[in-house]
Each structure stands twice: as structure tokens, then as C-alpha cells.
Design an enzyme around this catalytic site. Structure first.
Site, PDB file in Angstrom:
ATOM      1  CE  LYS A 144      -8.185  -0.836   6.985  1.00  0.00           C
ATOM      2  NZ  LYS A 144      -8.400   0.358   6.703  1.00  0.00           N
ATOM      3  CG  ASP A 158      -2.181  -1.279   1.348  1.00  0.00           C
ATOM      4  OD1 ASP A 158      -2.003  -2.307   0.020  1.00  0.00           O
ATOM      5  OD2 ASP A 158      -2.470  -1.157   1.811  1.00  0.00           O
ATOM      6  CE  LYS A 162      -3.486  -4.260   1.268  1.00  0.00           C
ATOM      7  NZ  LYS A 162      -4.236  -3.569   1.853  1.00  0.00           N
ATOM      8  CB  CYS A 171      -1.920  -2.696   5.709  1.00  0.00           C
ATOM      9  SG  CYS A 171      -3.755  -1.653   4.877  1.00  0.00           S
ATOM     10  CD  GLU A 203      -7.197  -0.446   2.751  1.00  0.00           C
ATOM     11  OE1 GLU A 203      -6.603  -0.303   3.956  1.00  0.00           O
ATOM     12  OE2 GLU A 203      -8.089  -0.145   3.554  1.00  0.00           O
ATOM     13  CB  THR A 259       0.297   2.213   8.437  1.00  0.00           C
ATOM     14  OG1 THR A 259      -0.461   1.195   8.763  1.00  0.00           O
ATOM     15  CG2 THR A 259      -0.088   3.072   7.495  1.00  0.00           C
ATOM     16  CD  GLN A 309       4.180 -15.731  22.213  1.00  0.00           C
ATOM     17  OE1 GLN A 309       3.767 -16.316  22.417  1.00  0.00           O
ATOM     18  NE2 GLN A 309       3.895 -14.128  21.911  1.00  0.00           N
TER      19      GLN A 309
HETATM   20  N1  TIU Z   1      -2.973   0.321   4.462  1.00  0.00           N
HETATM   21  C1  TIU Z   1      -3.077   0.376   5.155  1.00  0.00           C
HETATM   22  O1  TIU Z   1      -2.574   0.474   6.261  1.00  0.00           O
HETATM   23  N2  TIU Z   1      -4.799   0.873   5.561  1.00  0.00           N
HETATM   24  C2  TIU Z   1      -4.709   1.809   6.278  1.00  0.00           C
HETATM   25  O2  TIU Z   1      -6.295   2.284   6.617  1.00  0.00           O
HETATM   26  N3  TIU Z   1      -4.040   2.607   7.931  1.00  0.00           N
HETATM   27  C3  TIU Z   1      -4.084   2.640   8.904  1.00  0.00           C
HETATM   28  O3  TIU Z   1      -2.917   2.953   9.468  1.00  0.00           O
HETATM   29  N4  TIU Z   1      -5.181   3.166   9.115  1.00  0.00           N
END
Ligand code: TIU
Length: 224
Positions: A135, A26, A132, A165, A74, A161, A205
Site C-alpha cells: 500500500k 495508483d 509497488k 495507499c 500497486e 485511495t 495537531q
Molecule cells: N491503491 C490503493 O489504495 N489500494 C487499495 O487496495 N485501496 C483500497 O481502498 N482498497
């Protein structure tokens, strides 16, 4: 086939070129540029934008080495028929309404300028793009089929992020039997604490979800 060994947590990550893909999650304008979904949700996009040069270096290395590269985005169909009403409702409540018109076109909608991948990392011929709706990159996509068809077992994962995702995709991949290594310097969250917490959640872990390394360490392993 030669095995590469990269320094990583919780211990060294071993990979081969023929069954490893670089999975870039993304890196869209909607998450890395002003006026996109990420910023409209109330976030500072400095960190997601900030990793573009590091991801670019990793991407160029993967291209040079002939590694399979997969990019994800996304987003939703223009009629939002693949956007769960709950997701839509929460986005609107937060001021980042999916499908609403923003400075880069309709937010998180396929075909819009903001939905596309940033110029610096734009896919080239032969690279795969997975669109996609969720997430996780496996949910309601053909990513698993593509990986199986190409014989991929190892995923070098980066993008944004980290805690949303990227993390969701690594969890999905792990349950499907893929070995994932997350690159700490090629992934970002809007809040660095979310990024750091996610790194730990993956390698703790004994590598409960996989490994954490960096582009420097992967590139060093490739050049050894
Ligand atoms: N690609 C992704 O992480 N989508 C999100 O909505 N991330 C947020 O941190 N909001």
C-alpha cells in the site's frame, strides 16, 4: 530559487520547484474502472474515476512547470511471489482475488491492462513509474533512493485511495523527512467519509503528517 506559497491546512505550504515532486498514487484501471480490483472488493468506483480530470489538470500544470512527476502502481509479479499469502487470501475471500482473471486481465498483476495507469494520466517520457507490491509507495521499492538522487524534499501527493495507499505513503514519507501536501480534490476514497477522515488525520495537531491543500490552491500559488 523562487518560493511558492499555497493556502493549506493547518497553515500555508511553502515549496520550491527544484526540490518538489508531484506524486500520483495508483491511478490505475484496477481502482478507477469497472471490473477492477476496487469494484470487485465491493466498492463504487464513481469517486475514484471522478477525480481523473482534476488530476489531469494538476499533472499538466506540473509538466508545464517542469516539476518532477512520479506515478505509482500497486501490483504484483505474475507468479505472485511478491504477494504476501495473507493479502492474497483476504482478496480471494472478498471476491477480488489477486492474480485471478477479471474483465481487464489478471487482477493487480503487473503487465495486465487493469494494472496500468488510466489513459488520461498516462506517464510521458521523463516521468518515473514506481511499481509497488504494498500500500505504501516506499515499502519494497526504490522511491526513497529516486527522491534522494533528485534532491526532492517536498511531495505534492494525490491519487487513490485517500485512506489506503495515499495515506500509507504520506505516513511513510513523513517518517523519512519529506514534507507532504495532500491535494483534497485530486484524491478520492470509495466512501467520502473515509476521504474526509483521512484529510483531517493528516493536517490535525499542527500538521502531524503534513498539509492538506487543493490543486486550485497549488496552481494559484504557481501563477501568482
Ligand atoms: N491503491 C490503493 O489504495 N489500494 C487499495 O487496495 N485501496 C483500497 O481502498 N482498497
Amino acid at each position: 530559487m523562487k518560493t511558492f506559497i499555497a493556502e493549506a491546512l493547518p497553515y500555508e505550504y511553502e515549496f520550491r520547484m527544484d526540490n518538489t515532486a508531484l506524486l500520483i498514487i495508483d491511478m490505475q484501471r484496477d481502482f478507477c474502472e469497472n471490473g477492477g480490483f476496487g469494484e470487485l472488493l465491493g466498492n463504487d468506483i464513481a469517486l475514484t474515476k471522478g477525480i481523473i480530470p482534476t488530476v489531469k489538470r494538476m499533472l499538466e500544470t506540473a509538466r508545464k512547470e517542469g516539476m518532477l512527476v512520479i506515478h505509482t502502481r500497486e501490483g504484483h509479479r505474475p507468479d505472485l511471489s511478491d504477494c504476501p499469502p495473507q493479502k492474497l487470501k483476504r482478496s480471494k475471500k472478498q471476491g477480488a482475488g489477486i492474480g485471478d482473471v477479471g474483465p481487464m486481465g489478471r487482477i493487480l498483476v503487473r503487465g495486465e491492462y487493469g494494472h496500468d495507469i488510466v489513459e488520461e494520466l498516462y506517464p510521458i517520457e521523463g516521468e518515473i513509474i514506481i511499481d509497488k507490491p504494498g500500500k505504501g509507495a516506499f515499502y519494497a521499492t526504490d522511491l526513497e533512493l529516486v527522491l534522494q538522487t533528485r534532491g526532492i524534499e517536498n511531495l505534492i501527493v494525490c491519487g487513490v485511495t485517500t485512506h489506503v495507499c495515499v495515506s500509507t505513503t504520506i505516513r511513510e514519507a513523513n517518517d523519512r523527512g519529506f514534507n507532504c501536501v495532500l491535494l483534497s480534490d485530486c484524491s478520492a476514497a470509495f466512501d467520502p467519509q473515509d476521504h474526509e477522515a483521512t484529510l483531517k488525520s493528516i493536517h490535525q495537531q499542527g500538521g502531524i503528517f503534513g498539509w492538506v491543500s487543493s490543486s486550485d490552491k497549488i496552481i494559484e500559488a504557481l501563477e501568482k
